[in-house]
Design a protein around this motif. Sequence first.
Motif, mmCIF file in Angstrom:
data_model
loop_
_atom_site.group_PDB
_atom_site.id
_atom_site.type_symbol
_atom_site.label_atom_id
_atom_site.label_comp_id
_atom_site.label_asym_id
_atom_site.label_seq_id
_atom_site.Cartn_x
_atom_site.Cartn_y
_atom_site.Cartn_z
ATOM 1 N N THR A 1 -6.556 -5.255 -9.868
ATOM 2 C CA THR A 1 -5.684 -5.904 -8.801
ATOM 3 C C THR A 1 -5.724 -4.925 -7.516
ATOM 4 O O THR A 1 -5.457 -3.909 -7.749
ATOM 5 C CB THR A 1 -4.330 -5.891 -9.366
ATOM 6 O OG1 THR A 1 -4.190 -7.129 -10.412
ATOM 7 C CG2 THR A 1 -3.493 -6.687 -8.185
ATOM 8 N N VAL A 2 -6.182 -5.604 -6.659
ATOM 9 C CA VAL A 2 -6.341 -4.799 -5.439
ATOM 10 C C VAL A 2 -5.129 -4.636 -4.310
ATOM 11 O O VAL A 2 -4.677 -6.158 -4.083
ATOM 12 C CB VAL A 2 -7.460 -5.289 -4.373
ATOM 13 C CG1 VAL A 2 -7.900 -4.459 -3.247
ATOM 14 C CG2 VAL A 2 -8.766 -5.287 -5.463
ATOM 15 N N PHE A 3 -4.539 -3.926 -3.831
ATOM 16 C CA PHE A 3 -3.346 -3.709 -3.015
ATOM 17 C C PHE A 3 -3.817 -3.838 -1.768
ATOM 18 O O PHE A 3 -5.032 -3.728 -1.252
ATOM 19 C CB PHE A 3 -2.671 -2.414 -3.398
ATOM 20 C CG PHE A 3 -1.784 -2.622 -4.675
ATOM 21 C CD1 PHE A 3 -0.445 -2.081 -4.559
ATOM 22 C CD2 PHE A 3 -2.322 -2.790 -5.812
ATOM 23 C CE1 PHE A 3 0.194 -2.256 -5.614
ATOM 24 C CE2 PHE A 3 -1.731 -2.788 -7.079
ATOM 25 C CZ PHE A 3 -0.277 -2.353 -7.241
ATOM 26 N N PHE B 1 4.115 6.278 -3.456
ATOM 27 C CA PHE B 1 3.814 4.834 -3.992
ATOM 28 C C PHE B 1 5.254 4.494 -4.494
ATOM 29 O O PHE B 1 6.100 5.065 -5.115
ATOM 30 C CB PHE B 1 3.084 5.209 -5.412
ATOM 31 C CG PHE B 1 1.520 5.566 -4.889
ATOM 32 C CD1 PHE B 1 0.333 4.490 -4.867
ATOM 33 C CD2 PHE B 1 1.337 6.799 -4.738
ATOM 34 C CE1 PHE B 1 -0.730 4.885 -4.574
ATOM 35 C CE2 PHE B 1 -0.116 7.300 -4.775
ATOM 36 C CZ PHE B 1 -1.064 6.566 -4.622
ATOM 37 N N GLY B 2 5.484 3.261 -4.437
ATOM 38 C CA GLY B 2 6.437 2.253 -4.944
ATOM 39 C C GLY B 2 6.176 1.621 -6.294
ATOM 40 O O GLY B 2 5.202 2.170 -7.169
ATOM 41 N N ILE C 1 -6.699 4.041 3.318
ATOM 42 C CA ILE C 1 -6.328 4.393 1.816
ATOM 43 C C ILE C 1 -6.499 2.999 1.151
ATOM 44 O O ILE C 1 -5.699 2.135 1.332
ATOM 45 C CB ILE C 1 -4.868 4.746 1.621
ATOM 46 C CG1 ILE C 1 -4.664 5.916 2.335
ATOM 47 C CG2 ILE C 1 -4.482 5.229 0.228
ATOM 48 C CD1 ILE C 1 -3.289 6.601 2.759
ATOM 49 N N ARG C 2 -7.155 3.068 0.048
ATOM 50 C CA ARG C 2 -7.386 1.826 -1.067
ATOM 51 C C ARG C 2 -6.924 1.967 -2.330
ATOM 52 O O ARG C 2 -7.401 3.045 -2.971
ATOM 53 C CB ARG C 2 -8.836 1.385 -0.831
ATOM 54 C CG ARG C 2 -9.499 1.002 0.482
ATOM 55 C CD ARG C 2 -10.713 0.442 0.340
ATOM 56 N NE ARG C 2 -11.353 -0.105 1.666
ATOM 57 C CZ ARG C 2 -11.896 0.655 2.717
ATOM 58 N NH1 ARG C 2 -12.317 1.817 2.386
ATOM 59 N NH2 ARG C 2 -12.247 0.140 3.624
ATOM 60 N N PHE C 3 -5.948 1.318 -2.681
ATOM 61 C CA PHE C 3 -5.234 1.457 -4.018
ATOM 62 C C PHE C 3 -5.540 0.380 -4.889
ATOM 63 O O PHE C 3 -5.318 -0.909 -4.439
ATOM 64 C CB PHE C 3 -3.905 1.871 -3.754
ATOM 65 C CG PHE C 3 -3.233 1.947 -4.824
ATOM 66 C CD1 PHE C 3 -3.364 2.846 -5.939
ATOM 67 C CD2 PHE C 3 -1.917 1.284 -5.348
ATOM 68 C CE1 PHE C 3 -2.748 3.203 -7.154
ATOM 69 C CE2 PHE C 3 -0.956 1.190 -6.308
ATOM 70 C CZ PHE C 3 -1.471 2.300 -7.393
ATOM 71 N N ALA D 1 1.072 -1.338 0.070
ATOM 72 C CA ALA D 1 -0.029 -0.111 -0.044
ATOM 73 C C ALA D 1 0.868 1.401 0.114
ATOM 74 O O ALA D 1 1.855 1.259 0.419
ATOM 75 C CB ALA D 1 -0.878 0.102 1.200
ATOM 76 N N PRO D 2 0.483 2.408 -0.422
ATOM 77 C CA PRO D 2 1.126 3.627 -0.591
ATOM 78 C C PRO D 2 1.130 4.054 0.764
ATOM 79 O O PRO D 2 0.137 3.643 1.908
ATOM 80 C CB PRO D 2 0.330 4.481 -1.383
ATOM 81 C CG PRO D 2 -1.074 3.976 -1.224
ATOM 82 C CD PRO D 2 -0.961 2.438 -1.089
ATOM 83 N N VAL D 3 1.966 4.941 1.196
ATOM 84 C CA VAL D 3 2.310 5.628 2.523
ATOM 85 C C VAL D 3 2.191 7.135 2.610
ATOM 86 O O VAL D 3 2.749 7.686 1.525
ATOM 87 C CB VAL D 3 3.539 5.067 3.087
ATOM 88 C CG1 VAL D 3 3.845 3.518 3.420
ATOM 89 C CG2 VAL D 3 4.820 5.588 2.406
ATOM 90 N N ILE D 4 1.613 7.778 3.570
ATOM 91 C CA ILE D 4 2.089 9.244 3.804
ATOM 92 C C ILE D 4 3.281 9.578 4.565
ATOM 93 O O ILE D 4 3.305 8.923 5.829
ATOM 94 C CB ILE D 4 0.703 9.758 4.524
ATOM 95 C CG1 ILE D 4 -0.599 9.687 3.880
ATOM 96 C CG2 ILE D 4 1.085 11.142 4.829
ATOM 97 C CD1 ILE D 4 -1.730 10.079 4.486
#
Length: 579
Positions: A566-568, A483-484, A550-552, A459-462
């Motif tokens: 594709t759900v992260f 995001f990576g 957060i949903r990506f 997942a992305p991070v703040i």
Amino acid sequence: MDTPTPALNSNDLPPLQIMESFPGGLLNPHAVRHNITLRIDYEWAREDVVTIHCAETSGFGSYTSPPIPIGGFARPFQTHIDTRLVTFNLGHTVVFTYTVYRGTAEFVSQALALYVAPINLFDLPRPFIRQADNDGQGIELPVSDLDEFTLRINAWLLGAREQYFWLTANGTNADDTDFEASYWRAPVNVVDEDFQCYGFFEQNFPAAPLQALKNGSVLTLKFMAGLQGSDEPSLAQAFAHRNYIIRTGSAVTPRILSVRDRDGEVADGANTRYANVTLSGSASGELTVLDGTTPIGTASPVDGNWTHGAPGLNPGPHAFTVRLADGSGSPSSPRRINVVLSDLSLRIVEAPDDTRLDPLNALTSLTAELVYDHLPTDMVSVTVTAADGTPPAGSHTTTPVAAGNTRPIRITLPVSLVAFSVGKTMEVTFSYTRGGAAPVPSLPLRLNVLPIALERLVAPVITQANGDILDLKDIQSGANLEFGVWPLIAVSQRLSCDFAGESDTGPHNLRMWTATVNMVHRAWITNGRFGPNVSVDYLRLLKHGSKLVIRFRVNLDQATDPNTQTVFQTREYTINATP
């Protein structure tokens, strides 16, 4: 001293998710033709056990899962339930909940209500008579020269074994009386193993009743299937009717009604592993039989029916037609087959079991391995065909190359093809050309391309957050969301990103990216990261102590279909909004 079991309440247990459902609480039966995927996510304890419940509002078509020891799984938990649940609830509202058993206590989640839409008739096949125009798909049915006719129905959406089915035919007799015949009915006609295996059911019947129908009248085929497994007609699903115009005069245009090999009937456009086939059909006079534009013999009808053997066929496609030998009239509709040798072996090196491809095994290479009795001068090529609905870039045919002297032959395929087929089926074939002969195709190899393992979908991070705490004092001009990269990342993959939070007045959500607008760009891949800004105006309204989730999601196939995303992993922060 024992640690007390933490208490739960409904607010701690959000509704489960049905991944195939649409926003607004709608479940389309077509979207769950393969799976119903449930996802549960809450702060569970190791000893938690969960049961999943589905109740239809009238109490019919309900379901309760066996107990699931959810505490041993990583969050979120995902499982599948039988699609037959949908067949019992078409046109009804269903309510999903789950119950958490913690120690001796039970806690019921918030409810998810979904309306299960009725099946769209466009998603259901129609019955047909093989002897009608265009192999049953046309509108005219010549009956004068028939001894028998063949009724056929193809497999349908949400079809399963032990489903009964019915077919009646209605029309007008030559004396203007009504014609009605019941050809299939319960309990005699039921989906069995052969039906499931071959994907269709067909049966021959005497043609005499149809020959007594009025010329130019309409024959209507009415088909129903008991999707719930019931033999009660009133509970059956009605399919769209098939209508034919009856023609009782002598046939003018000759017809090819059947192509058979040693294994039986070869469907139009299908493969055969034999070089010898037998054609048959109807005609009113001497015929010339053609393979493409090449005459391959003549046939003389007996009582309006003819047969002709076609031996020694070359590997590859064939399109047979017949026409009257005197040149009058029109030729028949073509009947196409494909002669395929059965000793052409194909495999993908990165899919050792020949049925599944783990995309993590194909990050740097995708290799087709071919084995057949080749000559060094043969020209070979490999074709990868993605599932229907995938953008054209997901399919590819390699440039033909000489087979050479090495056995097996190895052909390198673009790794980029894998991303387009994640979670779907990829079909691989190869063909070789020898001299001036037509290409010889292999049988297809169908691979199920597995989803990417969730642990690789970070997942992305703040970046301003401290662990799982987001202090709003640290957000001065917006948050940096970093995001990576992920396995098989590529330019133009579509992106969706949503924030789910809570303000003092209720839910406070933000749709940051949508798949129709946002996509991966070249700089993201080059730098190995991307860090967009999240509006400070949105963040400052978050309630102190609330959760920000957060949903990506990424469309690896570069489409915008939410069903192929594709759900992260999700990212969750606790908000600190104190001054």
